[in-house]
Scaffold this active site. Structure first.
Site, PDB file in Angstrom:
ATOM      1  N   ASP A   1     -17.018 -67.498  24.888  1.00  0.00           N
ATOM      2  CA  ASP A   1     -15.564 -67.598  25.029  1.00  0.00           C
ATOM      3  C   ASP A   1     -15.141 -69.016  24.654  1.00  0.00           C
ATOM      4  OD1 ASP A   1     -13.500 -65.575  26.758  1.00  0.00           O
ATOM      5  OD2 ASP A   1     -12.780 -67.596  26.305  1.00  0.00           O
TER       6      ASP A   1
ATOM      7  N   LYS B   1     -13.456 -71.147  31.835  1.00  0.00           N
ATOM      8  CA  LYS B   1     -13.896 -69.782  32.158  1.00  0.00           C
ATOM      9  C   LYS B   1     -15.421 -69.678  32.036  1.00  0.00           C
ATOM     10  CE  LYS B   1     -12.251 -65.144  31.027  1.00  0.00           C
ATOM     11  NZ  LYS B   1     -11.590 -64.337  30.006  1.00  0.00           N
TER      12      LYS B   1
ATOM     13  N   THR C   1      -6.449 -57.841  21.732  1.00  0.00           N
ATOM     14  CA  THR C   1      -5.567 -57.378  20.651  1.00  0.00           C
ATOM     15  C   THR C   1      -4.213 -57.053  21.267  1.00  0.00           C
ATOM     16  OG1 THR C   1      -6.448 -55.141  20.925  1.00  0.00           O
ATOM     17  CG2 THR C   1      -7.383 -56.470  19.161  1.00  0.00           C
TER      18      THR C   1
ATOM     19  N   GLU D   1     -14.470 -48.842  23.466  1.00  0.00           N
ATOM     20  CA  GLU D   1     -14.878 -48.771  24.868  1.00  0.00           C
ATOM     21  C   GLU D   1     -13.852 -47.948  25.638  1.00  0.00           C
ATOM     22  OE1 GLU D   1     -17.713 -49.726  26.362  1.00  0.00           O
ATOM     23  OE2 GLU D   1     -16.691 -48.579  27.902  1.00  0.00           O
TER      24      GLU D   1
ATOM     25  N   PHE E   1      -6.192 -36.907  35.306  1.00  0.00           N
ATOM     26  CA  PHE E   1      -5.021 -37.577  34.721  1.00  0.00           C
ATOM     27  C   PHE E   1      -3.768 -36.719  34.792  1.00  0.00           C
ATOM     28  CE2 PHE E   1      -5.965 -41.799  33.057  1.00  0.00           C
ATOM     29  CZ  PHE E   1      -7.236 -41.899  33.577  1.00  0.00           C
TER      30      PHE E   1
ATOM     31  N   CYS F   1      -3.686 -51.346  28.669  1.00  0.00           N
ATOM     32  CA  CYS F   1      -4.133 -50.501  27.548  1.00  0.00           C
ATOM     33  C   CYS F   1      -3.123 -49.452  27.114  1.00  0.00           C
ATOM     34  CB  CYS F   1      -5.448 -49.835  27.927  1.00  0.00           C
ATOM     35  SG  CYS F   1      -6.705 -51.038  28.375  1.00  0.00           S
TER      36      CYS F   1
ATOM     37  N   LYS G   1       0.156 -50.846  25.526  1.00  0.00           N
ATOM     38  CA  LYS G   1      -0.133 -51.561  24.270  1.00  0.00           C
ATOM     39  C   LYS G   1      -0.640 -50.600  23.194  1.00  0.00           C
ATOM     40  CE  LYS G   1      -4.306 -53.780  24.331  1.00  0.00           C
ATOM     41  NZ  LYS G   1      -5.184 -53.265  23.299  1.00  0.00           N
TER      42      LYS G   1
ATOM     43  N   LYS H   1      -2.778 -50.349  39.174  1.00  0.00           N
ATOM     44  CA  LYS H   1      -3.606 -49.326  39.798  1.00  0.00           C
ATOM     45  C   LYS H   1      -4.470 -50.022  40.838  1.00  0.00           C
ATOM     46  CE  LYS H   1      -7.347 -48.024  37.566  1.00  0.00           C
ATOM     47  NZ  LYS H   1      -8.278 -47.502  36.556  1.00  0.00           N
TER      48      LYS H   1
HETATM   49  C1  UGA Z   1      -7.364 -46.797  30.381  1.00  0.00           C
HETATM   50  C2  UGA Z   1      -8.237 -45.585  30.020  1.00  0.00           C
HETATM   51  O1  UGA Z   1      -8.267 -44.665  31.127  1.00  0.00           O
HETATM   52  C3  UGA Z   1      -9.656 -46.022  29.680  1.00  0.00           C
HETATM   53  O2  UGA Z   1     -10.421 -44.904  29.264  1.00  0.00           O
HETATM   54  C4  UGA Z   1      -9.588 -47.039  28.544  1.00  0.00           C
HETATM   55  O3  UGA Z   1     -10.874 -47.545  28.210  1.00  0.00           O
HETATM   56  C5  UGA Z   1      -8.713 -48.206  28.952  1.00  0.00           C
HETATM   57  O4  UGA Z   1      -7.398 -47.722  29.291  1.00  0.00           O
HETATM   58  C6  UGA Z   1      -8.679 -49.171  27.799  1.00  0.00           C
HETATM   59  O5  UGA Z   1      -8.191 -48.794  26.725  1.00  0.00           O
HETATM   60  O6  UGA Z   1      -9.237 -50.271  27.903  1.00  0.00           O
HETATM   61  P1  UGA Z   1      -7.038 -48.320  32.564  1.00  0.00           P
HETATM   62  O7  UGA Z   1      -5.795 -48.796  31.893  1.00  0.00           O
HETATM   63  O8  UGA Z   1      -7.987 -49.327  33.116  1.00  0.00           O
HETATM   64  O9  UGA Z   1      -7.899 -47.385  31.560  1.00  0.00           O
HETATM   65  O10 UGA Z   1      -6.619 -47.398  33.810  1.00  0.00           O
HETATM   66  P2  UGA Z   1      -6.287 -45.857  34.047  1.00  0.00           P
HETATM   67  O11 UGA Z   1      -7.077 -45.401  35.201  1.00  0.00           O
HETATM   68  O12 UGA Z   1      -6.376 -45.063  32.817  1.00  0.00           O
HETATM   69  O13 UGA Z   1      -4.752 -45.932  34.508  1.00  0.00           O
HETATM   70  C7  UGA Z   1      -3.711 -46.323  33.621  1.00  0.00           C
HETATM   71  C8  UGA Z   1      -2.358 -46.078  34.265  1.00  0.00           C
HETATM   72  O14 UGA Z   1      -2.103 -44.681  34.368  1.00  0.00           O
HETATM   73  C9  UGA Z   1      -2.232 -46.635  35.674  1.00  0.00           C
HETATM   74  O15 UGA Z   1      -0.950 -47.220  35.830  1.00  0.00           O
HETATM   75  C10 UGA Z   1      -2.379 -45.410  36.560  1.00  0.00           C
HETATM   76  O16 UGA Z   1      -1.735 -45.525  37.804  1.00  0.00           O
HETATM   77  C11 UGA Z   1      -1.726 -44.348  35.692  1.00  0.00           C
HETATM   78  N1  UGA Z   1      -2.196 -42.981  36.009  1.00  0.00           N
HETATM   79  C12 UGA Z   1      -3.471 -42.619  35.744  1.00  0.00           C
HETATM   80  C13 UGA Z   1      -1.294 -42.058  36.559  1.00  0.00           C
HETATM   81  O17 UGA Z   1      -0.103 -42.375  36.786  1.00  0.00           O
HETATM   82  N2  UGA Z   1      -1.732 -40.779  36.810  1.00  0.00           N
HETATM   83  C14 UGA Z   1      -3.014 -40.391  36.552  1.00  0.00           C
HETATM   84  O18 UGA Z   1      -3.342 -39.220  36.799  1.00  0.00           O
HETATM   85  C15 UGA Z   1      -3.906 -41.321  36.022  1.00  0.00           C
END
Ligand code: UGA
Length: 434
Positions: free
Chosen positions: A30, A35, A86, A151, A252, A263, A266, A324
């Site tokens: 990095d 860090k 990114t 990933e 989900f 994620c 974006k 979350k």
């Molecule tokens: C998400 C994807 O789930 C991962 O597979 C992916 O690798 C990642 O983005 C990424 O591109 O790096 P993440 O953003 O860490 O992961 O978290 P999630 O668990 O997917 O939740 C995303 C948002 O959706 C949160 O605000 C969560 O509260 C919301 N969510 C999720 C809901 O409102 N309802 C659901 O049923 C699930």
């Protein structure tokens, strides 16, 4: 396998630690000296369950190190993963690839011997090809291959997701690249994880399509939740009822205040930008972005309505600020719109989050941060659960009621059961249920 991981953000750090856990020798690079020093001293820059122990253990075993010296890490590696950020460009939502291309240039200069260069960052289709051109131009003598290895880990369960993925996607143009990737992931393949090989372009698109589909699933159930409220149906039962169909699946489909994080917001924008560049409409994802943004902004209004139509001069307690649970990440958290909306309507906001208050302090103003959930609700006119941390699932409801000035309980994550809350004497408001 000797691996260099460029970038120690969420994906880079977790992937680097997990690769070392799988037995590889990993140097994480990095540019941020502080860090790197902190990581070397085993201080984690993010909150992620299990990460500190894994980093400490593999550092002790000599399989994981942190450095600012990209050149030495790359020259000693058989595989170099680019995992730098990114972010969205403010002007058009396109992915900003400046860090990726800068890293590619530095990697090119340092290549020594046959090396596989792999993108782990989420990058628009064509980026892997562009990296290959950058390296070939800078170092016509270099002996390298290119691969894409998106990933799919989630924050909060990142280590489990990395170590037990549903699949590993690998885009590669040459047999040599495929073989190295197979060797790297052999321990996971041995445990039954399918390795899915495809072209560079397809692997790059799989990542965006996966995130956009999951964001669509969430947004779909959120709109169905609104309909449930209008017709007196129960969104959790609707989700179960449709999710039992294997073609749909149960995951989900938890309705809530809208998706946030680093994620989905974006990557949906970047997918739209990709569609625009190629003249291909992406109407569904466009609707998802619009509906989700509108939803996050509308949530404060639900609290106002629960408080009788005005929160001027009231104190509102917020439980959970991060996008979350099990993370300290505040990026695009629904809490940002909810807190801002309540303050704009004249409320004082008191808040507690188990891990996110330091990050929240950087993007929220005038919030009174509290030591625990009960302190936040002491004397408040209403209580709002924004993030479903486990510790908010078993609140002492008698105590909650005695601390609140009014028994107004808004549950944006459907943590509690409406009947129980009515029996306990709350004016309970949730998402898509009576
Ligand atoms: C998400 C994807 O789930 C991962 O597979 C992916 O690798 C990642 O983005 C990424 O591109 O790096 P993440 O953003 O860490 O992961 O978290 P999630 O668990 O997917 O939740 C995303 C948002 O959706 C949160 O605000 C969560 O509260 C919301 N969510 C999720 C809901 O409102 N309802 C659901 O049923 C699930």
């Amino acid at each position: 396998m000797r691996i260099a991981m460029i970038g120690t953000g969420y994906v880079g750090l977790v992937s680097g630690a997990c690769f070392s856990e799988l037995g590889h020798s990993v140097a994480c690079v990095d540019v941020d000296e502080d860090k790197v020093a902190a990581l070397t001293a085993r201080h984690m820059p993010i909150y992620e369950p299990g990460l500190d122990a894994m980093v400490a253990e593999n550092s002790d075993r000599g399989r994981l190190s942190f450095t600012t010296d990209l050149a030495s890490a790359v020259s000693g590696a058989e595989a170099v993963f680019i995992a730098v950020g990114t972010p969205s460009r403010a002007e058009d939502g396109d992915a900003d690839l400046s860090h990726v291309y800068a890293a590619a240039g530095e990697v090119a200069a340092a290549l020594d011997g046959a090396t596989l260069v792999v993108t782990k960052s989420t990058v628009p289709v064509g980026t892997g090809g562009e990296i290959a051109r950058i390296i070939a131009k800078a170092r016509p003598d270099a002996d390298f291959d290119i691969a894409s290895n998106p990933e799919f880990l989630r924050e909060g369960s990142a280590i489990k997701d990395f170590m037990h993925p549903d699949r590993v996607v690998i885009g590669a143009a040459s047999e040599r690249a495929r073989q190295i990737m197979r060797d790297i992931y052999k321990p996971l393949e041995a445990l039954g994880t399918p390795l899915f090989f495809t072209t560079l372009e397809t692997a790059e698109l799989i990542k965006y399509a996966a995130n956009a589909f999951l964001a669509t699933k969430i947004t779909f159930i959120n709109e169905i939740a609104d309909l449930c409220e209008a017709v007196g149906a129960n969104v959790e039962d609707v989700a179960t009822g449709i999710g039992l169909d294997n073609r749909i699946g149960p995951r989900f489909l938890a309705a809530g205040p809208g998706f946030g994080g680093s994620c989905f917001p974006k990557d949906t924008l970047a997918l739209l930008a990709m569609g625009r560049h190629h003249g291909v409409e992406q109407n569904i994802v466009e609707a998802v972005v619009t509906v989700n943004d509108r939803r996050k902004r509308a949530m404060a209004g639900r609290v106002v309505a629960a408080c009788g139509g005005s929160v001027g001069g009231m104190t509102i307690a917020i439980l959970g600020l991060t996008f979350k649970p099990d993370t300290d990440d505040m990026r695009d958290s629904p809490a940002i719109d909810i807190v801002g909306g309540l303050q704009a309507a004249g409320a004082v906001v008191r808040a507690f989050d188990p891990e996110g208050m330091e990050e929240a302090g950087k993007c929220l103003n005038d919030v009174v941060y509290c030591g625990d959930a009960y302190e936040a609700m002491d004397g408040a006119d209403a209580l709002v659960i924004v993030t479903e941390w486990d510790q908010f699932r078993g609140l002492d409801l008698d105590r909650v009621k005695s601390l609140l000035r009014e028994p107004v309980f808004v549950d944006f994550r459907n943590v509690y059961a409406p009947d129980d809350m009515a029996k306990a004497g709350f004016r309970y408001h949730c998402i898509g249920r009576d």
